[in-house]
Motif scaffolding. Structure first.
Motif, PDB file in Angstrom:
ATOM      1  N   GLN A  98       0.655  -1.171   0.055  1.00 17.87           N
ATOM      2  CA  GLN A  98      -0.102   0.047   0.043  1.00 17.87           C
ATOM      3  C   GLN A  98       0.817   1.183   0.037  1.00 17.87           C
ATOM      4  OE1 GLN A  98      -3.558   0.099  -0.063  1.00 17.87           O
ATOM      5  NE2 GLN A  98      -2.842   2.281  -0.686  1.00 17.87           N
ATOM      6  N   ALA A  99       2.046   1.073   0.683  1.00 17.78           N
ATOM      7  CA  ALA A  99       3.129   2.516   0.780  1.00 17.78           C
ATOM      8  C   ALA A  99       3.549   2.483  -0.848  1.00 17.78           C
ATOM      9  CB  ALA A  99       3.966   2.149   1.663  1.00 17.78           C
ATOM     10  N   ALA A 100       3.756   1.695  -1.474  1.00 18.41           N
ATOM     11  CA  ALA A 100       4.351   1.661  -2.674  1.00 18.41           C
ATOM     12  C   ALA A 100       3.324   2.054  -3.723  1.00 18.41           C
ATOM     13  CB  ALA A 100       4.734   0.170  -3.374  1.00 18.41           C
ATOM     14  N   VAL A 101       1.901   1.970  -3.660  1.00 19.06           N
ATOM     15  CA  VAL A 101       0.907   2.474  -4.256  1.00 19.06           C
ATOM     16  C   VAL A 101       0.991   3.790  -4.286  1.00 19.06           C
ATOM     17  CG1 VAL A 101      -1.650   2.562  -4.388  1.00 19.06           C
ATOM     18  CG2 VAL A 101      -0.558   0.234  -4.303  1.00 19.06           C
ATOM     19  N   GLU A 102       0.882   4.491  -2.843  1.00 22.25           N
ATOM     20  CA  GLU A 102       0.815   5.942  -2.374  1.00 22.25           C
ATOM     21  C   GLU A 102       1.931   6.501  -3.312  1.00 22.25           C
ATOM     22  OE1 GLU A 102      -1.609   7.300  -1.231  1.00 22.25           O
ATOM     23  OE2 GLU A 102      -2.624   5.246  -1.181  1.00 22.25           O
ATOM     24  N   LYS A 103       3.273   5.977  -3.326  1.00 14.29           N
ATOM     25  CA  LYS A 103       4.504   6.518  -3.936  1.00 14.29           C
ATOM     26  C   LYS A 103       4.204   6.510  -5.570  1.00 14.29           C
ATOM     27  CE  LYS A 103       8.353   6.616  -1.897  1.00 14.29           C
ATOM     28  NZ  LYS A 103       9.467   6.437  -1.259  1.00 14.29           N
ATOM     29  N   ALA A 104       3.603   5.544  -5.884  1.00 13.02           N
ATOM     30  CA  ALA A 104       3.524   5.265  -7.464  1.00 13.02           C
ATOM     31  C   ALA A 104       2.396   6.610  -7.962  1.00 13.02           C
ATOM     32  CB  ALA A 104       2.608   4.086  -7.886  1.00 13.02           C
ATOM     33  N   LYS A 105       1.578   6.908  -7.070  1.00 12.30           N
ATOM     34  CA  LYS A 105       0.480   8.155  -7.156  1.00 12.30           C
ATOM     35  C   LYS A 105       1.448   9.266  -7.286  1.00 12.30           C
ATOM     36  CE  LYS A 105      -3.645   6.224  -4.858  1.00 12.30           C
ATOM     37  NZ  LYS A 105      -4.227   6.517  -3.670  1.00 12.30           N
ATOM     38  N   GLN A 106       2.432   9.520  -6.281  1.00 13.96           N
ATOM     39  CA  GLN A 106       3.367  10.661  -6.437  1.00 13.96           C
ATOM     40  C   GLN A 106       3.949  10.799  -7.690  1.00 13.96           C
ATOM     41  OE1 GLN A 106       5.309  10.349  -2.577  1.00 13.96           O
ATOM     42  NE2 GLN A 106       3.436   9.976  -1.570  1.00 13.96           N
ATOM     43  N   LYS A 107       4.406   9.450  -7.953  1.00 12.86           N
ATOM     44  CA  LYS A 107       5.690   9.722  -9.175  1.00 12.86           C
ATOM     45  C   LYS A 107       4.770   9.653 -10.504  1.00 12.86           C
ATOM     46  CE  LYS A 107       9.711   7.517  -7.025  1.00 12.86           C
ATOM     47  NZ  LYS A 107      10.553   6.584  -7.443  1.00 12.86           N
ATOM     48  N   LYS A 108       3.315   9.467 -10.274  1.00 11.74           N
ATOM     49  CA  LYS A 108       2.604   9.637 -11.777  1.00 11.74           C
ATOM     50  C   LYS A 108       2.916   8.318 -12.522  1.00 11.74           C
ATOM     51  CE  LYS A 108       1.188  14.414 -11.920  1.00 11.74           C
ATOM     52  NZ  LYS A 108       1.491  14.616 -10.231  1.00 11.74           N
ATOM     53  N   LEU A 109       3.150   7.006 -11.929  1.00 14.76           N
ATOM     54  CA  LEU A 109       3.440   5.890 -12.475  1.00 14.76           C
ATOM     55  C   LEU A 109       2.020   5.199 -12.833  1.00 14.76           C
ATOM     56  CD1 LEU A 109       6.330   4.781 -10.334  1.00 14.76           C
ATOM     57  CD2 LEU A 109       6.602   5.822 -12.818  1.00 14.76           C
ATOM     58  N   ASN A 110       1.982   4.482 -13.897  1.00 18.17           N
ATOM     59  CA  ASN A 110       0.959   3.679 -14.271  1.00 18.17           C
ATOM     60  C   ASN A 110       1.328   2.290 -13.549  1.00 18.17           C
ATOM     61  OD1 ASN A 110      -0.813   4.730 -16.656  1.00 18.17           O
ATOM     62  ND2 ASN A 110       1.356   5.173 -17.188  1.00 18.17           N
ATOM     63  N   LEU A 111      -0.066   1.735 -13.011  1.00 21.64           N
ATOM     64  CA  LEU A 111       0.074   0.689 -12.076  1.00 21.64           C
ATOM     65  C   LEU A 111      -1.206  -0.030 -12.729  1.00 21.64           C
ATOM     66  CD1 LEU A 111       0.899  -1.398  -9.959  1.00 21.64           C
ATOM     67  CD2 LEU A 111       0.152   0.421  -8.199  1.00 21.64           C
ATOM     68  N   VAL A 112      -1.268  -1.059 -13.155  1.00 19.59           N
ATOM     69  CA  VAL A 112      -2.570  -1.847 -13.762  1.00 19.59           C
ATOM     70  C   VAL A 112      -2.446  -3.188 -12.732  1.00 19.59           C
ATOM     71  CG1 VAL A 112      -3.493  -3.194 -15.728  1.00 19.59           C
ATOM     72  CG2 VAL A 112      -2.809  -0.642 -16.012  1.00 19.59           C
ATOM     73  N   ALA A 113      -3.609  -3.700 -12.341  1.00 19.71           N
ATOM     74  CA  ALA A 113      -3.565  -4.551 -11.518  1.00 19.71           C
ATOM     75  C   ALA A 113      -4.057  -5.886 -12.424  1.00 19.71           C
ATOM     76  CB  ALA A 113      -4.411  -4.584 -10.189  1.00 19.71           C
ATOM     77  N   GLY A 114      -3.762  -7.066 -11.881  1.00 24.03           N
ATOM     78  CA  GLY A 114      -4.158  -8.176 -12.714  1.00 24.03           C
ATOM     79  C   GLY A 114      -5.534  -8.863 -12.146  1.00 24.03           C
ATOM     80  N   LEU A 126      -2.785  -0.310 -20.117  1.00 22.66           N
ATOM     81  CA  LEU A 126      -1.581  -0.057 -19.576  1.00 22.66           C
ATOM     82  C   LEU A 126      -0.643   0.540 -20.679  1.00 22.66           C
ATOM     83  CD1 LEU A 126       0.916  -0.002 -17.341  1.00 22.66           C
ATOM     84  CD2 LEU A 126       1.259  -2.159 -18.153  1.00 22.66           C
ATOM     85  N   PHE A 127      -0.502   0.111 -21.751  1.00 23.04           N
ATOM     86  CA  PHE A 127       0.435   0.755 -22.581  1.00 23.04           C
ATOM     87  C   PHE A 127      -0.100   1.828 -23.329  1.00 23.04           C
ATOM     88  CE2 PHE A 127       2.419  -3.361 -22.160  1.00 23.04           C
ATOM     89  CZ  PHE A 127       3.572  -3.250 -22.048  1.00 23.04           C
ATOM     90  N   ASN A 128      -1.446   1.974 -23.516  1.00 22.66           N
ATOM     91  CA  ASN A 128      -2.236   3.157 -24.222  1.00 22.66           C
ATOM     92  C   ASN A 128      -1.694   4.398 -23.244  1.00 22.66           C
ATOM     93  OD1 ASN A 128      -3.401   2.733 -26.645  1.00 22.66           O
ATOM     94  ND2 ASN A 128      -4.694   1.308 -25.698  1.00 22.66           N
ATOM     95  N   ALA A 129      -2.082   4.012 -21.998  1.00 24.18           N
ATOM     96  CA  ALA A 129      -1.706   5.119 -21.000  1.00 24.18           C
ATOM     97  C   ALA A 129      -0.493   5.568 -21.174  1.00 24.18           C
ATOM     98  CB  ALA A 129      -2.122   4.556 -19.540  1.00 24.18           C
ATOM     99  N   ILE A 130       0.661   4.673 -21.058  1.00 23.06           N
ATOM    100  CA  ILE A 130       1.907   4.989 -21.318  1.00 23.06           C
ATOM    101  C   ILE A 130       2.094   5.881 -22.268  1.00 23.06           C
ATOM    102  CG2 ILE A 130       4.338   4.218 -21.477  1.00 23.06           C
ATOM    103  CD1 ILE A 130       3.381   1.649 -19.938  1.00 23.06           C
ATOM    104  N   ARG A 131       1.750   5.577 -23.451  1.00 23.96           N
ATOM    105  CA  ARG A 131       1.960   5.919 -24.856  1.00 23.96           C
ATOM    106  C   ARG A 131       1.470   7.517 -24.803  1.00 23.96           C
ATOM    107  NH1 ARG A 131       6.211   3.839 -27.474  1.00 23.96           N
ATOM    108  NH2 ARG A 131       6.125   1.654 -27.876  1.00 23.96           N
ATOM    109  N   LYS A 132       0.251   7.548 -24.299  1.00 21.22           N
ATOM    110  CA  LYS A 132      -0.548   9.037 -24.000  1.00 21.22           C
ATOM    111  C   LYS A 132      -0.175   9.850 -23.147  1.00 21.22           C
ATOM    112  CE  LYS A 132      -4.446   6.741 -26.353  1.00 21.22           C
ATOM    113  NZ  LYS A 132      -6.166   6.667 -26.230  1.00 21.22           N
ATOM    114  N   GLY A 133       0.988   9.388 -22.277  1.00 19.24           N
ATOM    115  CA  GLY A 133       1.149  10.233 -21.175  1.00 19.24           C
ATOM    116  C   GLY A 133      -0.011  10.483 -20.047  1.00 19.24           C
ATOM    117  N   GLU A 134      -0.695   9.466 -20.076  1.00 16.69           N
ATOM    118  CA  GLU A 134      -1.851   9.311 -19.112  1.00 16.69           C
ATOM    119  C   GLU A 134      -1.366   8.504 -17.793  1.00 16.69           C
ATOM    120  OE1 GLU A 134      -5.478   9.979 -22.261  1.00 16.69           O
ATOM    121  OE2 GLU A 134      -5.195   8.047 -21.176  1.00 16.69           O
TER     122      GLU A 134
END
Length: 451
Positions: free
Chosen positions: A164-180, A362-370
């Motif tokens: 959960q702490a990693a999830v919060e940091k991913a938000k701060q870094k604006k990283l894409n995180l897609v769950a299985g 996931l990959f569409n978001a990366i390509r579009k900067g979303e």
């Protein structure tokens, strides 16, 4: 005061990671069609690293390559080199020009994940046994990688807090995180839950989810253990049968059905759960149940039930029946979901492959900067599954949180058993393949204590 999430992560490391600079993800400028190039060989090529090269990991890698035609698998990490070679062979059959894993980009051992993350990849696919997931997710986020994270995301409360702490940091870094949790991306299910939330069956009055199947991975007899093989290696090779690695069948498999219950409940957590379970198939080793039944209570007294079984020769079914004041939504009983009631409906659209769709997102978001971040709901569903497992393991009623500690319930003198207050940590510390390690014994309801 030290950060508890960092402390938990440190306690759960198996081996010290090798040194090396952390590389930032590639800067992408193209927003063109993902189908523009059939062969990945440009400056815009996304470099993918796969951590966990078994069947699910290999499948995820194939779906990632299918989602973005200007991507390559360039690095693989697994505890065992045979898994890497098998994965490369299988993927190369379908993507001969886009699996380019050089010898120095094949990483093995329990610390292989960190070497892969440090090798310059842009996207990381996490598909190892879930006991390793919290530290792998943390390392990928720290390194600034975009992530596909297979379910579940933890096997105990300590791991939940780390992830959960990693999830919060991913938000701060604006990283894409897609769950299985793939059903969230299924075309028909998206329409089902939209209709549910739009009130097509009225107010929900109850949910029953079933996840009946055969055994996923049968535990071999102790006599089949090769001479000289250490406890840790034996357990990792048979990971599904040990709760510190798999989380047990409710957390590792039936969590899909629990995630759908959570989706129906708009991802609000339950108030409490009572559960039962046990093991019918004899096993000399391992410590997991082969059946569970859990009844979760939500705010207002609504009861949602999940029942799962992994026993040969029994009725198999994966279904969801959601009852409401104006009808019921039925999923999994027949080829298409349907609603019986005042607003009759049956899915008649095109059902696309949900595994492909989650990687396309996931990959569409990366390509579009979303940015897509499935983190909060994926962690909530994971902890709700752990909560149910602990109710069955202990035979106790487990609460989501301790209302008395928050001043909301002064009537009870007994400290409630709350999953958010759990201190359970099933993961061993600093173990290597050759080490001895005795996991927790087979749970005994009424004897096993809630931690």
């Amino acid at each position: 005061m030290s950060d508890p999430a960092v402390s938990a992560f440190s306690r759960r490391r198996f081996l010290n990671a090798s040194g090396g600079a952390v590389l930032a993800p590639a800067i992408l400028t193209s927003t063109g069609s993902l189908l523009a190039e059939k062969k990945a060989d440009s400056n815009e090529t996304l470099k993918i690293g796969l951590i966990g090269c078994g069947g699910r990991g290999t499948g995820a890698a194939a779906q990632a390559l299918g989602a973005d035609y200007n991507s390559k698998i360039v690095a693989m990490a697994d505890a065992f080199d045979t898994q890497i070679e098998s994965s490369i062979k299988n993927l190369s059959a379908s993507f001969p020009d886009r699996v380019d894993v050089k010898p120095e980009m094949k990483f093995t051992g329990l610390d292989a994940y960190q070497k892969l993350i440090d090798c310059g990849v842009d996207v990381v696919l996490l598909a190892t046994p879930p006991g390793f997931r919290p530290m792998h997710l943390t390392a990928a986020v720290e390194a600034g990688k975009h992530i596909f994270c297979e379910k579940p995301m933890a096997v105990d409360a300590a791991g939940y807090r780390v992830a959960q702490a990693a999830v919060e940091k991913a938000k701060q870094k604006k990283l894409n995180l897609v769950a299985g949790f793939c059903w969230r991306y299924a075309t028909s299910r998206i329409e089902c839950y939209k209709r549910l939330h739009d009130g097509d069956i009225g107010d929900i009055t109850g949910i029953l989810a079933t996840y009946y199947s055969g055994p996923v991975k049968v535990m071999p007899p102790a006599a089949g253990r090769p001479a000289g093989m250490g406890d840790v290696e034996w357990q990792v090779r048979n990971w599904y049968n040990f709760s510190w690695l798999s989380g047990d069948s409710l957390v590792e498999q039936a969590v899909h059905s629990l995630d759908k219950i959570c989706w129906a409940m708009k991802d609000a957590p339950p108030v409490s759960v009572i559960g039962t379970g046990g093991r019918q198939i004899p096993a000399e080793d391992g410590n997991i149940f082969d059946h569970f039944h859990c009844a979760y209570e939500w705010e207002g007294g609504l009861i949602c039930q999940i029942t799962n079984r992994q026993i040969t020769g029994c009725h198999n079914e994966v279904a969801d029946v959601i009852h409401g004041t104006k009808g019921r939504l039925v999923i999994g009983k027949g080829p298409a979901p349907y609603i019986d009631g005042e607003k009759r409906w049956r899915w008649r659209g095109e059902e696309k492959n949900m595994y492909d769709l989650e990687h396309q997102a996931l990959f569409n978001a990366i390509r579009k900067g979303e940015v897509i971040n499935d983190g909060d709901r994926m962690m909530s569903s994971t902890l709700i599954a752990i909560m149910g497992r602990e109710a069955a393991y202990t035979g106790q009623k487990i609460m989501w949180k301790d209302d008395a500690a928050e001043g909301k319930d002064k009537k009870s003198d007994r400290a409630p058993l709350a999953i958010l207050a759990s201190q359970q940590d099933l993961a061993p510390d600093n173990l290597k393949f050759g080490d001895k390690f005795v996991p927790t014994p087979m749970p005994r309801p009424g004897v096993t204590k809630f931690v």
